[in-house]
Design a protein around this motif. Structure first.
Motif, PDB file in Angstrom:
ATOM      1  N   TRP A  77      -0.430   5.067  -5.954  1.00 55.88           N
ATOM      2  CA  TRP A  77       0.001   4.503  -7.233  1.00 55.88           C
ATOM      3  C   TRP A  77       0.388   3.038  -7.145  1.00 55.88           C
ATOM      4  CZ3 TRP A  77       4.973   2.899  -6.515  1.00 55.88           C
ATOM      5  CH2 TRP A  77       5.769   3.601  -5.597  1.00 55.88           C
ATOM      6  N   GLU A  80      -1.010   0.591  -9.798  1.00 51.28           N
ATOM      7  CA  GLU A  80      -0.418   0.718 -11.128  1.00 51.28           C
ATOM      8  C   GLU A  80       0.915  -0.031 -11.220  1.00 51.28           C
ATOM      9  OE1 GLU A  80      -1.445   2.594 -14.107  1.00 51.28           O
ATOM     10  OE2 GLU A  80      -3.293   2.113 -13.035  1.00 51.28           O
ATOM     11  N   GLN A  83       0.390  -3.767 -11.119  1.00 53.71           N
ATOM     12  CA  GLN A  83      -0.117  -4.290 -12.382  1.00 53.71           C
ATOM     13  C   GLN A  83       1.010  -4.483 -13.390  1.00 53.71           C
ATOM     14  OE1 GLN A  83      -3.223  -5.349 -12.925  1.00 53.71           O
ATOM     15  NE2 GLN A  83      -2.606  -6.046 -14.954  1.00 53.71           N
ATOM     16  N   GLY A  84       1.970  -3.544 -13.417  1.00 60.70           N
ATOM     17  CA  GLY A  84       3.111  -3.697 -14.310  1.00 60.70           C
ATOM     18  C   GLY A  84       3.916  -4.942 -14.009  1.00 60.70           C
ATOM     19  N   ASP A 277       2.688  12.360 -10.606  1.00 62.78           N
ATOM     20  CA  ASP A 277       2.392  10.931 -10.750  1.00 62.78           C
ATOM     21  C   ASP A 277       1.539  10.682 -11.984  1.00 62.78           C
ATOM     22  OD1 ASP A 277       3.837  10.021  -8.568  1.00 62.78           O
ATOM     23  OD2 ASP A 277       2.124  10.085  -7.209  1.00 62.78           O
ATOM     24  N   LEU A 279      -1.763   9.780 -12.079  1.00 68.64           N
ATOM     25  CA  LEU A 279      -2.607   8.607 -11.892  1.00 68.64           C
ATOM     26  C   LEU A 279      -3.952   8.825 -12.577  1.00 68.64           C
ATOM     27  CD1 LEU A 279      -1.895   7.987  -8.099  1.00 68.64           C
ATOM     28  CD2 LEU A 279      -0.820   6.887 -10.074  1.00 68.64           C
ATOM     29  N   PRO A 280      -4.779   7.782 -12.738  1.00 68.29           N
ATOM     30  CA  PRO A 280      -6.110   7.980 -13.319  1.00 68.29           C
ATOM     31  C   PRO A 280      -6.899   9.094 -12.638  1.00 68.29           C
ATOM     32  CG  PRO A 280      -5.622   5.649 -13.192  1.00 68.29           C
ATOM     33  CD  PRO A 280      -4.475   6.356 -12.508  1.00 68.29           C
ATOM     34  N   ARG A 293       3.936  12.986 -15.250  1.00 69.03           N
ATOM     35  CA  ARG A 293       3.651  11.550 -15.312  1.00 69.03           C
ATOM     36  C   ARG A 293       4.877  10.761 -14.885  1.00 69.03           C
ATOM     37  NH1 ARG A 293       4.253   7.160 -18.717  1.00 69.03           N
ATOM     38  NH2 ARG A 293       2.609   5.597 -18.465  1.00 69.03           N
ATOM     39  N   ARG A 297       3.717   2.161 -13.809  1.00 71.20           N
ATOM     40  CA  ARG A 297       3.434   0.823 -14.332  1.00 71.20           C
ATOM     41  C   ARG A 297       4.640   0.304 -15.119  1.00 71.20           C
ATOM     42  NH1 ARG A 297      -2.017  -1.454 -17.184  1.00 71.20           N
ATOM     43  NH2 ARG A 297      -2.854  -0.446 -15.331  1.00 71.20           N
TER      44      ARG A 297
END
Length: 335
Positions: A77, A80, A83-84, A277, A279-280, A293, A297
């Motif tokens: 992760w 992610e 990116q946040g 998590d 994740l995608p 979830r 991010r």
């Protein structure tokens, strides 16, 4: 055509002044003759000199750069959460330095040298193993630090964390609603607080339903695909009876699903599977994976916002920022 960038030394040479004088004009510092200052500004425009944000920031006592210290970029992760952080940092005109600890002590020595050089204004950190006391010391010595607390440490400095206990309890509640009474748990390393919280939350929901989890149905992994695969194989080889799997991350859950399907177990008819998590990877699995979830991010963004707000004059929060984990239901449990 000039390919080499114009430097402050070039401007100083053309103007017949020192680099310090040019720097004073750039930063509005010191008493300068107005005609000299105007001539230097004209030369800066004529020569196309663009001062680096770092150089100007250092002259003003601020780099407008923040750092992020991570164990590794390979964690599932990590992209992610990074990116946040990036989205917030860039939106406020800051740069970001990323440090990892993939080379152990050598990496930490390099990071420490950048701290000593005051190469950045503040730090967002996901704790590399064994560094929590060091990071706390940096904070106590004046470096603004915000921890993205993925391990349940509750440190002595500002942090952002998720509700691992509640997320696991929601996963258990979902399985109980489906009538699943014998879940196989593929756990992470229990030395991490987040793992202990997930174990406790999951067990709590079953206890409230009057059920005790079978200790034989807990197998330990290390958050890797291989450990999830080995745990599922071990459960099958030992003839363990289970009607669900709760894995402590999506990677181990997907690995377990593939082993179970390879052994002829239908998902979710025979075994319902939940990861953690979201994740995608979870939505792309076959079947799509139900998962708790963890808002990684958003955790990265919240940590970056708190740090930048502090650099703008707002005190860092004294209590952890807690972002809720939620359950995303997909076909691995509902068919």
């Amino acid at each position: 055509m000039r390919l080499v960038p114009v430097t402050i030394a070039d401007v100083a040479a053309r103007a017949g002044v020192s680099k310090t004088t040019v720097s004073r004009v750039l930063n509005g510092k010191g008493e300068l003759d107005s005609a000299t200052a105007a001539r230097i500004r004209d030369l800066i425009a004529e020569m196309g000199y663009v001062p680096s944000a770092r150089a100007v920031g250092l002259a003003r006592g601020r780099t407008r750069i923040v750092a992020m210290l991570l164990p590794s970029l390979n964690w599932p992760w990590m992209g992610e959460v990074l990116q946040g952080v990036v989205e917030v940092v860039e939106s406020q005109g800051y740069g970001l330095l990323v440090f990892t600890c993939t080379r152990g002590d050598e990496s930490l020595r390099h990071f420490a040298s950048q701290v000593s050089a005051q190469s950045f204004d503040g730090l967002v950190v996901i704790e590399p193993d064994g560094t929590l006391d060091y990071i706390a010391t940096l904070h106590e010595q004046g470096l603004p630090v915000v921890l993205i607390d993925d391990r349940g440490h509750s440190p002595r400095f500002p942090s952002v964390r998720s509700t691992n206990h509640d997320g696991a309890r929601a996963a258990a509640g979902h399985l109980l609603e489906l009538g699943r009474r014998r879940p196989l748990i593929i756990a992470g390393d229990e030395r991490f607080g987040c793992v202990r919280e997930r174990l406790a939350g999951f067990a709590e929901a079953y206890a409230r339903a009057g059920l005790t989890l079978d200790a034989a149905l807990r197998l330990d992994g290390d958050f890797t695909y291989e450990s999830g695969r080995l745990a599922a194989r071990r459960a099958l080889e030992h003839g363990l009876e289970f009607d669900a799997v709760f894995a402590h991350n999506d990677v181990m859950a997907v690995a377990a699903m593939q082993v179970l399907r390879g052994a002829g177990r239908r998902i979710p008819e025979d075994v319902a599977v939940i990861g953690f998590d979201d994740l995608p990877l979870a939505a792309q699995a076959d079947p799509p994976l139900t998962a708790v979830r963890q808002p990684v991010r958003e955790m990265g963004a919240a940590a970056a916002r708190a740090l930048l707000a502090h650099l703008a004059g707002t005190p860092l929060p004294e209590t952890p920022a807690i972002l809720p984990a939620t359950l995303t239901v997909r076909a691995s449990t509902t068919g």
